[in-house]
Design an enzyme around this catalytic site. Structure first.
Site, PDB file in Angstrom:
ATOM      1  CG  HIS A 116      41.098  54.052  38.978  1.00 35.82           C
ATOM      2  ND1 HIS A 116      40.546  54.525  37.814  1.00 35.82           N
ATOM      3  CD2 HIS A 116      42.390  54.446  38.964  1.00 35.82           C
ATOM      4  CE1 HIS A 116      41.467  55.182  37.110  1.00 35.82           C
ATOM      5  NE2 HIS A 116      42.608  55.142  37.797  1.00 35.82           N
ATOM      6  CG  ASP A 195      39.509  47.775  38.422  1.00 34.12           C
ATOM      7  OD1 ASP A 195      40.350  47.239  37.685  1.00 34.12           O
ATOM      8  OD2 ASP A 195      39.493  48.997  38.668  1.00 34.12           O
ATOM      9  CD  GLN A 198      47.225  49.632  40.313  1.00 36.77           C
ATOM     10  OE1 GLN A 198      48.324  49.123  40.460  1.00 36.77           O
ATOM     11  NE2 GLN A 198      47.055  50.744  39.627  1.00 36.77           N
ATOM     12  CE  LYS A 221      46.573  50.665  35.855  1.00 40.66           C
ATOM     13  NZ  LYS A 221      47.078  52.013  35.915  1.00 40.66           N
ATOM     14  CB  CYS A 366      42.002  58.154  39.046  1.00 40.24           C
ATOM     15  SG  CYS A 366      42.645  59.075  37.670  1.00 40.24           S
TER      16      CYS A 366
HETATM   17  C1  LIG Z   1      42.486  50.077  40.096  1.00 40.51           C
HETATM   18  C2  LIG Z   1      42.461  50.684  38.722  1.00 40.51           C
HETATM   19  N1  LIG Z   1      41.403  50.488  37.935  1.00 40.51           N
HETATM   20  C3  LIG Z   1      41.323  50.984  36.693  1.00 40.51           C
HETATM   21  C4  LIG Z   1      42.344  51.760  36.185  1.00 40.51           C
HETATM   22  C5  LIG Z   1      42.183  52.328  34.817  1.00 40.51           C
HETATM   23  O1  LIG Z   1      43.123  51.795  33.901  1.00 40.51           O
HETATM   24  P1  LIG Z   1      43.117  52.362  32.434  1.00 40.51           P
HETATM   25  O2  LIG Z   1      43.471  53.830  32.547  1.00 40.51           O
HETATM   26  O3  LIG Z   1      44.180  51.607  31.724  1.00 40.51           O
HETATM   27  O4  LIG Z   1      41.776  52.177  31.886  1.00 40.51           O
HETATM   28  C6  LIG Z   1      43.471  52.018  36.964  1.00 40.51           C
HETATM   29  C7  LIG Z   1      44.554  52.877  36.458  1.00 40.51           C
HETATM   30  O5  LIG Z   1      45.335  53.431  37.190  1.00 40.51           O
HETATM   31  C8  LIG Z   1      43.530  51.461  38.265  1.00 40.51           C
HETATM   32  O6  LIG Z   1      44.586  51.672  39.068  1.00 40.51           O
END
Ligand SMILES: Cc1ncc(COP(=O)(O)O)c(C=O)c1O
Length: 413
Positions: A116, A195, A198, A221, A366
């Site tokens: 992402h 990360d 998800q 999430k 993204c």
């Molecule tokens: C894999 C992953 N990492 C990071 C994020 C970023 O999350 P946030 O917008 O809450 O910072 C997302 C959001 O969709 C995501 O899917």
């Protein structure tokens, strides 16, 4: 009583089909009412007050971290810092590594092509500002990490590997234990950052078993309020990490010519935190525990993944222009499905779904480097969660079929 009735949004919108939980999850009553309760009964700033309201807020904040420790099987709350979201956590981490001289010019950060933007841009900023190298590990035909490519890119200057645990586009779950074993065998000083944004809402990322160095994820999430991100770090590493951001609440003392950072974890939490958001995360984790924990989530997920892929088998014979971006395996994935089609413009497809009261995402999610590596502009993504049903999935495929056969104009007309 079904799980769905725990989520008031569905009684307010009986016709709603919400298939965008990879973006953000709906909130159960326990979270919503918990936030209201804390604001009405025990709200004040933490760390600073000797009075009872402040103490109650402090207890709430700390209990929230204890719940996170249970959720990811961390050792203790000192390893858990809160910030704005996963994006902020990754930025705090990358800039703190630089501030600590643990990431320097010519050092290499390895990412995967499935990341992402939250786990790409902070490292590209470091490339611009101090001249690190950023390299992307390829994916194989199953959208898993290509371990041959990873091995080749593990050059002596690799300092950090930062990977998602599960892709927000393909739903593929990465084999982090295998990555860890390969990295540790090659060079134990390489920092492994995960990360979990998800993955954590779907299955347990057991920090102790995985033995990774840092992990970030985002509360919303996982059904908490927005504005609450989690940064986990091994205590031994956090102790030698210089905070790149600072201010009140994160110091032991301040003089005109210097300051001393506070202990863990507050040294990474300057300023007033999102106390009610932390409380909402506590209630969200309690809610998960109350329905049977990850075992129950995995049971529901397995069923919905199986049902989706069974419906897909029929759908694809009728609509050959649509491709599922990933293999059709049920194992090794979360309940996120991305469909690519060049039969129609993606934003038209999303608008047409909205016309059917179906919430899906269309675009690059993204993850532009992933889309570029597949030579596509984007995908239509349906992502499921605890509250979804077989009927939601039926309505998704029926609507998708109608949209493709009749086109957007006819549906709207
Ligand atoms: C894999 C992953 N990492 C990071 C994020 C970023 O999350 P946030 O917008 O809450 O910072 C997302 C959001 O969709 C995501 O899917």
């Amino acid at each position: 009583m079904s799980i769905r009735t725990d989520f008031p949004v569905f009684s307010h919108h009986p016709d709603l089909v919400y298939l965008d939980s990879a973006s953000t999850a709906q909130k159960p009553s326990r979270v919503i009412e918990g936030m209201k309760y804390h604001m009405e009964h025990g709200y004040a700033n933490i760390h600073r007050g000797a009075y009872i309201l402040s103490e109650e807020s402090e207890v709430l904040y700390h209990s929230s971290k204890e719940a996170v420790v249970r959720l990811i099987h961390a050792h203790e709350t000192a390893e858990i810092s809160y910030c704005y979201n996963a994006t902020a956590a990754l930025n705090i981490l990358s800039t703190s590594l630089i501030a600590s001289s643990q990431l320097n010019k010519w050092d290499k950060v390895l990412l995967s092509r499935a990341e992402h933007h939250a786990n790409i841009v902070p490292w590209l900023i470091a490339k611009q500002t101090i001249g690190i190298e950023v390299e992307f590990v390829s994916l194989d035909a199953d959208f898993q990490l290509d371990f041959t490519d990873l091995e080749e890119k593990l050059t002596p200057n690799v300092r950090v590997i930062a990977l998602t645990a599960a892709s927000n586009v393909t739903g593929a779950v990465f084999d982090l234990a295998r990555v860890r074993d390969m990295i540790r065998a090659k060079n134990p000083s390489i920092l492994i950052i995960v990360d979990g944004s998800q993955a954590v809402p779907h299955f347990q990322l057991d920090i102790q078993a995985l033995d990774i160095d840092y992990m970030v994820f985002t509360g919303h999430k996982l059904m908490s309020d927005t504005g609450i991100g989690i940064l986990y770090g091994k205590k031994s590493l956090l102790k030698v990490l210089t905070p790149a951001i600072g201010g009140g609440g994160a110091i032991n003392w301040v003089r005109e010519d210097g300051f001393a950072p506070s202990g863990l974890p507050s040294r990474f939490e300057p300023g007033t935190p999102h106390i009610i958001g932390a409380g909402s995360l506590l209630r969200a984790i309690e809610y998960i525990e109350s329905i049977g924990g990850y075992a129950e989530i995995e049971r529901i997920e397995k069923d919905l993944v199986h049902y989706t892929l069974t419906k897909w088998q029929v759908f694809k014979t009728q609509h050959s222009t649509v491709k599922l971006i990933w293999t059709e395996k049920e194992e090794g994935r979360i309940w996120v499905f991305s469909f690519a089609t060049d039969a129609m413009h993606l934003s038209d497809v999303a608008d047409a779904f909205a016309h059917h009261s179906i919430c899906v995402r269309a675009g690059h999610h993204c993850a532009e480097p992933l889309m570029q590596s597949q030579c596509i502009m984007g995908s239509v993504r349906m992502s499921l969660f605890l509250y979804n049903t077989h009927e939601d999935i039926d309505r998704f495929f029926q609507a998708f079929s109608d949209i493709l056969i009749h086109g957007v104009m006819n549906i709207e007309g």
